[in-house]
Design a protein around this motif. Structure first.
Motif, mmCIF file in Angstrom:
data_model
loop_
_atom_site.group_PDB
_atom_site.id
_atom_site.type_symbol
_atom_site.label_atom_id
_atom_site.label_comp_id
_atom_site.label_asym_id
_atom_site.label_seq_id
_atom_site.Cartn_x
_atom_site.Cartn_y
_atom_site.Cartn_z
ATOM 1 N N GLN A 1 10.462 -34.810 -68.997
ATOM 2 C CA GLN A 1 9.157 -34.439 -68.450
ATOM 3 C C GLN A 1 8.646 -35.545 -67.525
ATOM 4 O O GLN A 1 9.032 -36.718 -67.656
ATOM 5 C CB GLN A 1 8.154 -34.206 -69.588
ATOM 6 N N PRO A 2 7.775 -35.218 -66.557
ATOM 7 C CA PRO A 2 7.231 -36.249 -65.662
ATOM 8 C C PRO A 2 6.562 -37.372 -66.449
ATOM 9 O O PRO A 2 5.762 -37.121 -67.351
ATOM 10 C CB PRO A 2 6.211 -35.467 -64.830
ATOM 11 N N GLY A 3 6.921 -38.605 -66.116
ATOM 12 C CA GLY A 3 6.337 -39.765 -66.766
ATOM 13 C C GLY A 3 6.990 -40.155 -68.070
ATOM 14 O O GLY A 3 6.675 -41.205 -68.637
ATOM 15 N N SER A 4 7.922 -39.360 -68.574
ATOM 16 C CA SER A 4 8.585 -39.677 -69.844
ATOM 17 C C SER A 4 9.579 -40.815 -69.654
ATOM 18 O O SER A 4 10.233 -40.925 -68.613
ATOM 19 C CB SER A 4 9.315 -38.444 -70.384
ATOM 20 N N ARG A 5 9.719 -41.636 -70.691
ATOM 21 C CA ARG A 5 10.754 -42.672 -70.646
ATOM 22 C C ARG A 5 12.112 -42.125 -71.086
ATOM 23 O O ARG A 5 13.119 -42.830 -70.995
ATOM 24 C CB ARG A 5 10.362 -43.868 -71.503
ATOM 25 N N LEU A 6 12.121 -40.880 -71.553
ATOM 26 C CA LEU A 6 13.373 -40.252 -71.979
ATOM 27 C C LEU A 6 13.976 -39.503 -70.805
ATOM 28 O O LEU A 6 13.873 -38.285 -70.670
ATOM 29 C CB LEU A 6 13.126 -39.322 -73.173
ATOM 30 N N ASN A 7 14.603 -40.267 -69.928
ATOM 31 C CA ASN A 7 15.178 -39.716 -68.707
ATOM 32 C C ASN A 7 16.553 -39.103 -68.968
ATOM 33 O O ASN A 7 17.085 -39.171 -70.068
ATOM 34 C CB ASN A 7 15.301 -40.819 -67.647
ATOM 35 N N GLY A 8 17.152 -38.564 -67.922
ATOM 36 C CA GLY A 8 18.461 -37.949 -68.041
ATOM 37 C C GLY A 8 19.576 -38.932 -68.297
ATOM 38 O O GLY A 8 20.670 -38.542 -68.713
ATOM 39 N N HIS A 9 19.319 -40.207 -68.031
ATOM 40 C CA HIS A 9 20.265 -41.276 -68.350
ATOM 41 C C HIS A 9 19.494 -42.392 -69.037
ATOM 42 O O HIS A 9 18.352 -42.671 -68.689
ATOM 43 C CB HIS A 9 20.955 -41.803 -67.089
ATOM 44 N N PRO A 10 20.077 -43.062 -70.021
ATOM 45 C CA PRO A 10 19.329 -44.030 -70.832
ATOM 46 C C PRO A 10 18.959 -45.293 -70.058
ATOM 47 O O PRO A 10 19.748 -45.806 -69.266
ATOM 48 C CB PRO A 10 20.287 -44.336 -71.994
ATOM 49 N N ASN A 11 17.761 -45.784 -70.344
ATOM 50 C CA ASN A 11 17.223 -46.957 -69.656
ATOM 51 C C ASN A 11 16.832 -48.000 -70.700
ATOM 52 O O ASN A 11 15.933 -47.779 -71.507
ATOM 53 C CB ASN A 11 16.000 -46.544 -68.822
ATOM 54 N N CYS A 12 17.496 -49.146 -70.670
ATOM 55 C CA CYS A 12 17.255 -50.170 -71.678
ATOM 56 C C CYS A 12 15.910 -50.855 -71.510
ATOM 57 O O CYS A 12 15.416 -51.513 -72.433
ATOM 58 C CB CYS A 12 18.379 -51.216 -71.664
ATOM 59 N N ASN A 13 15.288 -50.720 -70.359
ATOM 60 C CA ASN A 13 13.981 -51.313 -70.119
ATOM 61 C C ASN A 13 12.835 -50.442 -70.628
ATOM 62 O O ASN A 13 11.694 -50.882 -70.662
ATOM 63 C CB ASN A 13 13.790 -51.573 -68.623
ATOM 64 N N LYS A 14 13.161 -49.213 -71.020
ATOM 65 C CA LYS A 14 12.130 -48.289 -71.458
ATOM 66 C C LYS A 14 12.315 -47.803 -72.887
ATOM 67 O O LYS A 14 11.323 -47.576 -73.593
ATOM 68 C CB LYS A 14 12.081 -47.074 -70.516
ATOM 69 N N VAL A 15 13.547 -47.603 -73.324
ATOM 70 C CA VAL A 15 13.802 -46.932 -74.596
ATOM 71 C C VAL A 15 14.326 -47.925 -75.628
ATOM 72 O O VAL A 15 15.397 -48.514 -75.439
ATOM 73 C CB VAL A 15 14.818 -45.783 -74.416
ATOM 74 N N PRO A 16 13.600 -48.130 -76.731
ATOM 75 C CA PRO A 16 14.081 -49.035 -77.785
ATOM 76 C C PRO A 16 15.416 -48.567 -78.349
ATOM 77 O O PRO A 16 15.614 -47.387 -78.621
ATOM 78 C CB PRO A 16 12.981 -48.932 -78.856
ATOM 79 N N GLY A 17 16.343 -49.500 -78.486
ATOM 80 C CA GLY A 17 17.658 -49.188 -79.033
ATOM 81 C C GLY A 17 18.729 -48.963 -77.989
ATOM 82 O O GLY A 17 19.917 -48.969 -78.318
#
Length: 269
Positions: A93-109
């Motif tokens: 969704q717009p603004g979500s940190r849960l993008n189509g590819h994982p981002n270590c700067n946004k998603v814990p773990g």
């Protein structure tokens, strides 16, 4: 957790992954379903992790090199307590940190950003080498797709890992036999994988990657050399109309298909 409990958790993760892809209207559900059993075993049995301290220096590392299957990783991380499960409803969704590819700067773990294929294994080799240099005790795991193993950067990393004797590194190849648009055999057929990795100096195990009784001991195995697990899996595993169908690499079920899939993934199965 023992195998039966891990299988129950894997079914829950598959159902939530299916829901997230259906609600978002996008995702890579086929390759997610093939990989979920292995991710479940890692996060609920094998990895030494600290969900409340995702950057704990003694944590084991897991790199999802096939980053397009990020949704399966997000569901697993949320269920393991890295972030609230309610956030899964924001996937893509717009603004979500849960993008189509994982981002270590946004998603814990998430250990490192992935998406462009052929990057995760070289990064994991660097992590394992860093542990050797610093005397750290963590183990590094990395999962690639079998189509991804056509990338030359992976074979450079494989050579380096053998040269450095990285026995603190485990490579898992999700060998579901399909990639985007075609079967592996119809593009650049690198199977069989085992003799190739062995020729590069690796210890290799070959397992049914959708069977917990084989997954867990392979993940817990330690060797004097870097270890590769060739995990024979099924694209779309657990959902009859998706299984071993190349068109479900990147496709979204309609409402009727969604209901059928939910029923097939019910905990009574």
């Amino acid at each position: 957790m023992q195998s039966q409990e891990l299988e129950r958790v894997a079914r829950q993760i598959r159902r939530r992954d299916l829901q997230a892809v259906f609600e978002a209207g996008a995702g890579h559900i086929g390759g997610e379903m093939s990989a979920i059993d292995i991710m479940t075993a890692l996060y609920f049995r094998v990895l030494r992790i600290y969900p409340d301290q995702p950057r704990h220096p003694e944590r084991d590392r897991f790199v999802l090199s096939k980053g397009h299957t990020a949704c399966a990783l997000y569901v697993t991380l949320a269920k393991r307590g890295f972030f609230p499960e309610e956030e899964l409803s924001t996937f893509l969704q717009p603004g979500s940190r849960l993008n189509g590819h994982p981002n270590c700067n946004k998603v814990p773990g998430v250990e490192t950003n992935t998406g462009p294929l052929g990057h995760g294994l070289p990064v994991a080799v660097g992590m394992a080498k860093a542990a050797k240099l610093s005397g750290a005790g963590y183990h590094t795991y990395v999962m690639t797709g079998d189509g991804e193993m056509q990338e030359g950067s992976n074979w450079e990393a494989i050579m380096a890992a053998a040269q450095f004797a990285l026995n603190n590194l485990t490579l898992i190849i999700d060998h579901n036999r399909f990639q985007q648009g075609a079967a592996l055999a119809d593009t650049n057929d690198i199977a069989p994988l085992r003799p190739k990795l062995e020729a590069f100096g690796w210890d290799v195990s070959e397992i049914d990657g959708n069977r917990m009784s084989e997954i867990v001991p392979a993940l817990e195995k330690r060797s004097e050399r870097p270890h590769c697990i060739v995990a024979h899996t099924n694209k779309g595993h657990g959902i009859s109309f998706m299984q071993d169908r190349v068109d479900w690499h990147h496709k979204v079920p309609n409402r009727e298909q969604y209901e059928i899939a939910l029923a097939e993934l019910s905990e009574s199965n």
